[in-house]
Motif scaffolding. Structure first.
Motif, short mmCIF file in Angstrom:
data_model
loop_
_atom_site.label_atom_id
_atom_site.label_comp_id
_atom_site.label_asym_id
_atom_site.label_seq_id
_atom_site.Cartn_x
_atom_site.Cartn_y
_atom_site.Cartn_z
N THR A 120 0.84 -1.20 0.00
CA THR A 120 0.00 0.00 0.00
C THR A 120 0.87 1.25 0.00
O THR A 120 0.64 2.18 -0.78
N ARG A 121 1.87 1.26 0.88
CA ARG A 121 2.75 2.43 0.98
C ARG A 121 3.54 2.62 -0.31
O ARG A 121 3.66 3.74 -0.83
N ALA A 122 4.11 1.55 -0.85
CA ALA A 122 4.94 1.65 -2.05
C ALA A 122 4.12 2.09 -3.26
O ALA A 122 4.55 2.95 -4.03
N LEU A 123 2.94 1.51 -3.43
CA LEU A 123 2.10 1.90 -4.57
C LEU A 123 1.62 3.34 -4.43
O LEU A 123 1.55 4.08 -5.42
N GLY A 124 1.33 3.74 -3.21
CA GLY A 124 0.94 5.14 -2.98
C GLY A 124 2.08 6.09 -3.32
O GLY A 124 1.88 7.14 -3.95
N ARG A 125 3.28 5.71 -2.93
CA ARG A 125 4.45 6.55 -3.24
C ARG A 125 4.68 6.60 -4.75
O ARG A 125 4.99 7.66 -5.30
N LEU A 126 4.53 5.46 -5.43
CA LEU A 126 4.68 5.47 -6.89
C LEU A 126 3.63 6.36 -7.55
O LEU A 126 3.94 7.08 -8.49
N ARG A 127 2.41 6.31 -7.03
CA ARG A 127 1.36 7.19 -7.59
C ARG A 127 1.72 8.66 -7.38
O ARG A 127 1.49 9.50 -8.26
N GLU A 128 2.26 8.98 -6.20
CA GLU A 128 2.71 10.36 -5.94
C GLU A 128 3.78 10.78 -6.94
O GLU A 128 3.73 11.87 -7.49
#
Length: 169
Positions: free
Chosen positions: A149-157
């Motif tokens: 969740t954290r990694a995908l959120g960071r990639l989206r950012e």
């Protein structure tokens, strides 16, 4: 008997080296030299274990686990004097069909924490289950879900609404 094990390992290594290299390239964000070193270290460790490999249910998956653990160990041991580059060297491998997209994704992966990057590579590049990823990283399935969740959120950012915005940076 020893020669047949060595031949078996040669066949295994030849068949898995390309796949291991692709995974290592993603883990290292396109650093082909480090990726080659990680694959070499992984295959060295697998060779030492090869006599006992019959006890390993899936040697290919085990090799991937060894690769990820080798990468994480390397990241922990990295000297404090080393600094990552803002730009990848020109010789980095790229997809000939869309090099700009590949470089953009590699730069985005490079900005993730090493464990987050490992989770993304295992879950989405290797297409492993949460449980398999947790076992490879020696963490709980809940930790894998949290890191995903954290990694995908960071990639989206990082990538924003458009990959071209990120590529222009």
């Amino acid at each position: 008997m020893r020669a047949s094990r060595t031949e078996e390992f040669k066949v295994f290594a030849a068949g898995r080296a390309g796949h291991l290299f692709r995974s290592a390239s993603l883990l290292t964000s396109g650093d082909v030299h480090l990726a080659e070193d990680l694959v070499q270290e992984t295959l060295s460790r697998m060779y030492v274990l090869w006599g006992r490999a019959r006890r390993i249910d899936n040697p290919a998956a085990y090799a991937q686990t060894v690769l990820v653990r080798t990468f994480l160990t390397h990241r922990r041991r990295r000297s404090a004097s080393e600094r990552p580059l803002a730009e990848l060297p020109e010789g980095a491998p790229v997809d000939p069909d869309d090099p700009a997209l590949r470089m953009t994704l590699l730069r985005a992966l490079a900005q993730l924490a090493p464990k987050d990057r490992a989770v993304v590579v295992l879950r989405y590049w290797e297409d492993r289950s949460i449980e398999e990823t947790a076992a490879a990283l020696q963490v709980s399935p809940a930790a894998v879900r949290t890191r995903c969740t954290r990694a995908l959120g960071r990639l989206r950012e990082l990538l924003g609404g458009s990959l071209t915005e990120f590529a222009a940076r």
